[in-house]
Every structure is written in C-alpha cells, then in structure tokens.
Design an enzyme around this catalytic site. Structure first.
Site, PDB file in Angstrom:
ATOM      1  N   LYS A 131       0.837  -1.215   0.000  1.00  0.00           N
ATOM      2  CA  LYS A 131       0.000   0.000   0.000  1.00  0.00           C
ATOM      3  C   LYS A 131       0.872   1.265   0.000  1.00  0.00           C
ATOM      4  O   LYS A 131       0.660   2.173  -0.800  1.00  0.00           O
ATOM      5  CB  LYS A 131      -0.946   0.000   1.218  1.00  0.00           C
ATOM      6  CG  LYS A 131      -1.940  -1.159   1.183  1.00  0.00           C
ATOM      7  CD  LYS A 131      -2.913  -1.137   2.339  1.00  0.00           C
ATOM      8  CE  LYS A 131      -2.284  -1.390   3.687  1.00  0.00           C
ATOM      9  NZ  LYS A 131      -1.622  -2.701   3.818  1.00  0.00           N
ATOM     10  N   ARG A 148       6.637  -8.244   1.944  1.00  0.00           N
ATOM     11  CA  ARG A 148       7.501  -7.799   3.042  1.00  0.00           C
ATOM     12  C   ARG A 148       8.152  -8.995   3.744  1.00  0.00           C
ATOM     13  O   ARG A 148       9.340  -8.967   4.054  1.00  0.00           O
ATOM     14  CB  ARG A 148       6.717  -6.960   4.058  1.00  0.00           C
ATOM     15  CG  ARG A 148       7.572  -6.579   5.260  1.00  0.00           C
ATOM     16  CD  ARG A 148       6.881  -5.651   6.230  1.00  0.00           C
ATOM     17  NE  ARG A 148       6.713  -4.334   5.671  1.00  0.00           N
ATOM     18  CZ  ARG A 148       5.611  -3.600   5.804  1.00  0.00           C
ATOM     19  NH1 ARG A 148       4.579  -4.084   6.472  1.00  0.00           N
ATOM     20  NH2 ARG A 148       5.540  -2.410   5.272  1.00  0.00           N
TER      21      ARG A 148
HETATM   22  P1  ADP Z   1       2.105  -1.894   3.229  1.00  0.00           P
HETATM   23  O1  ADP Z   1       2.135  -0.393   3.126  1.00  0.00           O
HETATM   24  O2  ADP Z   1       0.925  -2.517   2.534  1.00  0.00           O
HETATM   25  O3  ADP Z   1       2.277  -2.415   4.627  1.00  0.00           O
HETATM   26  P2  ADP Z   1       4.615  -1.711   1.770  1.00  0.00           P
HETATM   27  O4  ADP Z   1       4.181  -0.910   0.593  1.00  0.00           O
HETATM   28  O5  ADP Z   1       5.391  -1.000   2.823  1.00  0.00           O
HETATM   29  O6  ADP Z   1       3.375  -2.476   2.426  1.00  0.00           O
HETATM   30  O7  ADP Z   1       5.446  -2.963   1.200  1.00  0.00           O
HETATM   31  C1  ADP Z   1       6.389  -3.664   1.969  1.00  0.00           C
HETATM   32  C2  ADP Z   1       7.612  -4.013   1.144  1.00  0.00           C
HETATM   33  O8  ADP Z   1       7.254  -5.073   0.276  1.00  0.00           O
HETATM   34  C3  ADP Z   1       8.129  -2.890   0.249  1.00  0.00           C
HETATM   35  O9  ADP Z   1       9.224  -2.243   0.773  1.00  0.00           O
HETATM   36  C4  ADP Z   1       8.561  -3.565  -1.011  1.00  0.00           C
HETATM   37  O10 ADP Z   1       9.947  -3.842  -0.956  1.00  0.00           O
HETATM   38  C5  ADP Z   1       7.821  -4.870  -1.018  1.00  0.00           C
HETATM   39  N1  ADP Z   1       6.738  -4.879  -1.996  1.00  0.00           N
HETATM   40  C6  ADP Z   1       5.420  -4.638  -1.746  1.00  0.00           C
HETATM   41  N2  ADP Z   1       4.689  -4.786  -2.848  1.00  0.00           N
HETATM   42  C7  ADP Z   1       5.548  -5.138  -3.838  1.00  0.00           C
HETATM   43  C8  ADP Z   1       5.368  -5.450  -5.230  1.00  0.00           C
HETATM   44  N3  ADP Z   1       4.158  -5.458  -5.786  1.00  0.00           N
HETATM   45  N4  ADP Z   1       6.463  -5.736  -5.946  1.00  0.00           N
HETATM   46  C9  ADP Z   1       7.692  -5.771  -5.355  1.00  0.00           C
HETATM   47  N5  ADP Z   1       7.911  -5.501  -4.046  1.00  0.00           N
HETATM   48  C10 ADP Z   1       6.859  -5.196  -3.286  1.00  0.00           C
END
Ligand code: ADP
Length: 350
Positions: free
Chosen positions: A70, A223
């Site tokens: 997200k 993650r």
């Molecule tokens: P959320 O905000 O939903 O908790 P994040 O956007 O912080 O999740 O994502 C966590 C980590 O996972 C990011 O730093 C990234 O490295 C990895 N990640 C998330 N989605 C993807 C994706 N679609 N492709 C590659 N890496 C991703």
C-alpha cells in the site's frame, strides 16, 4: 505492534530493521510493481486520465493486509504524477487541529498519504469529509455560543488512504474516495518474482529452488519474502558466499523456525494447544490465548488470521476449531466425530 510482534520473523508488520532495506527494495514505478494486475490496471487508467485532465487524481483508498504494497503504491502514485507526497498516519493525528495543519500546508496537487486511516480520531475524520469534498476546512475560533467557523480554502490535493480494515471505515468516509483498490495476498509465482527482483537489487545470486522454497514460506506477503531472503543471505554470507542455495534456504528457515507452510513458533503453538489440549475445539479465543501464554490480542491479530486464511483453523459461533488440515499439519488425524458442520458456519468472535 507489541514487542513480541517485533520479534517474529514472519510478522507482516514493519519491523525496525526493515525500514532502510525496504526503501532500497521498493519498486519505484508502476511497471516495476509486481502482481496485483487488476489494481495496477485500474491505477494506470486513473493516472492517465488525471494527466490528460492536468488535474490531481481522485482520492484513492488502498485496503488490504500489511506488507502487500500500500505504501509502495502511494509513493509510486506520487512519482508517476510527479507530485510531492506527505506521509502521515491515523494514530499520528491526535487532534483535528493536527490534520488541519497538515492539510493547510499542502501544495497544489500534492498527495497526502494517510496510513491506518481507520484509526483517525472521530473529529479529524469529520474534518476530512469537507476537505476531501470541497477542499476546505472550517477553522473554529472561540468557544461556546460565540464560536465561529472560518472557512479556509485548501489547495487541490489527492488523499491516498490506506487501511488494513476497510470494514471499519464509516461509509461517509468510504464514499468520498473516488476509487478503492483492494490488495490481495500474492500467489507463489508473484512472490518468486519479488524475490528474484530483490535478490538482483541486493547483488545476490540465488538458485531457482531456493527462490521457490522461500516463496512458499512467505505467506503471500512481499515484506515477509524480502525479510526471509535477507535471513537466508545472512547464512550464505556467514558461510562465505553471495550464492544462495536451497540448502541455505532450508537451514536458515529452520533456524528461524518458519516451517514449510510459513507457520512460525507462535502459529504452531496455537494450533498445537487447540489440538492437544482442547481436542481440536471449539474453544474460546481468550482460553486459547491463556493456554499458549500470549495476549489475546496477539493471538487474534497475528496467529489467527493466518491460520484461518490458510485453512488450519476455523472460527465458529462456539469458538475456534482445528480443521482436518490443521490436524494433518501436526501429523495427527482429525477424530471422526469432528464437528465438520461447523466449518461452514459464519465466523464470530466467540
Ligand atoms: P504496506 O504499506 O501494505 O504495509 P509496503 O508498501 O510498505 O506495504 O510494502 C512492503 C515491502 O514489500 C516494500 O518495501 C517492497 O519492498 C515490497 N513490496 C510490496 N509490494 C511489492 C510489489 N508489488 N512488488 C515488489 N515488491 C513489493
């Protein structure tokens, strides 16, 4: 997140050690963002339309479990729109005034990323309604009957809200988003692609079998996949190389007690208490939590969603029960009289 949560290697929440590495591994463009094809296409159209109109995009709500991308998507939106982005979260806003201050300092077209929007205090949430709809906040001056509302015009901005619990958002708030994107857990192939990409960014060589081994234990969550990859890298490096093999993956994940289905020690102890001590249930959540010596909340928000989603355990009106798959995972056979009719009963908080 409890201290205990921070210790778990398979927590989907952000751990302290993740922050810097995540930054390096975050995809920077929509093309780089792996999987979630439906959401990616929807956002692509939304961005193209906004660019064509030369106006900020509609407000966007991103919902889905932690660690699925997200925040990454919000940052991508800003870079694709070439606009600045301000990042804050529901719990960081303690008063409506905090939010008014953030809103009034935005610049035209800026993206405001509001993480955990479901935890926004009620007065701030109400202030947001007007801001989202009319780009205006009413600043209240004075108290009691003499109080007056002075309207303050805001620049046009795009709110990107993120929530792990879309169901908790009141409908007036939900309705003010032009578009809601629901992120789902990634499948095995997508997680493998995330791992291959991350390994390349970290300058690691990794065997195909190792990729698929780590992906299988990552709970469909990028993650977690990235975190497990770093632990396997540690082990390989201790042994003197940057080449990650299947043997490294197996050993590292054994050290961290993440089993072949992605269950860690807490998940297994919940499942095993349910089966060994309560004969598969039904048992109330708090009783189960006491049996494993954990806070009820930890069991409810951490172990249970994973166990239920993956079919190891079910929630029934009479309590939690182990499914035949849960019994099988611990090498046991479910008793013939297992209350199978309970499996399809709607979930409850019993
Ligand atoms: P959320 O905000 O939903 O908790 P994040 O956007 O912080 O999740 O994502 C966590 C980590 O996972 C990011 O730093 C990234 O490295 C990895 N990640 C998330 N989605 C993807 C994706 N679609 N492709 C590659 N890496 C991703």
């Amino acid at each position: 997140m409890s201290a205990n949560e921070d210790e778990r290697i398979v927590t989907p929440s952000l751990r302290n050690e993740d922050t810097t590495v995540e930054h390096a591994l975050r995809p920077k463009t929509l093309d780089d963002f792996i999987g979630q094809d439906r959401v990616r296409n929807q956002i692509d159209v939304l961005l193209s339309a906004a660019r064509k109109r030369q106006s900020p995009a509609d407000h966007i709500l991103l919902s889905g479990p932690p660690g699925l991308g997200k925040t990454t998507l919000a940052l991508i939106l800003a870079s694709e729109m070439q606009t600045p982005i301000r990042v804050t979260s529901g719990p960081a806003i303690t008063h409506a005034g905090d939010l008014a201050a953030v809103l009034s300092s935005l610049v035209e077209g800026e993206i405001l990323f509001l993480d955990e929007i479901h935890r926004l205090p009620r007065p701030a949430e109400e202030l947001l309604y007007l801001a989202m709809e009319d780009f205006r906040v009413d600043v209240i001056v004075g108290k009691g009957p003499g109080a007056t509302a002075i309207p303050l015009q805001l620049p046009r901005f795009t709110l990107v809200g993120a929530t792990t619990r879309a169901g908790l958002l009141p409908s007036p708030l939900r309705d003010r988003f032009g578009f809601t994107a629901h992120l789902d857990f990634y499948d095995q192939k997508e997680i493998e692609n995330v791992l291959v990409r991350s390994a390349a960014l970290l300058g690691l060589q990794i065997d195909k079998e190792s990729v698929s081994e780590i992906a299988g234990r990552s709970r469909g969550t990028p993650r977690i996949a990235n975190r497990l990859l770093r632990r396997v890298r540690d082990l390989a490096q201790v042994e003197g190389g940057d080449h990650l093999t299947l043997a490294h993956a197996k050993r590292a994940l054994e050290i961290y007690e993440v089993d072949d289905k992605g269950l860690d020690r807490l998940d297994r102890s919940v499942l095993s208490a349910l089966i060994e001590r309560f004969n598969g249930g039904p048992v109330g959540l708090s009783t189960l939590a006491i049996a494993v010596g954990e806070e009820t909340e930890t069991v409810e928000s951490v172990a249970e969603p994973f166990l239920v989603r993956n079919g190891f355990m079910a929630r029934t009106p009479r309590g939690r029960i182990a499914t035949p798959m849960g019994w099988a995972h611990l090498g046991r056979k479910a008793p013939a009289e297992a209350p199978t009719s309970l499996f399809d009963t709607p979930a409850s908080d019993a």
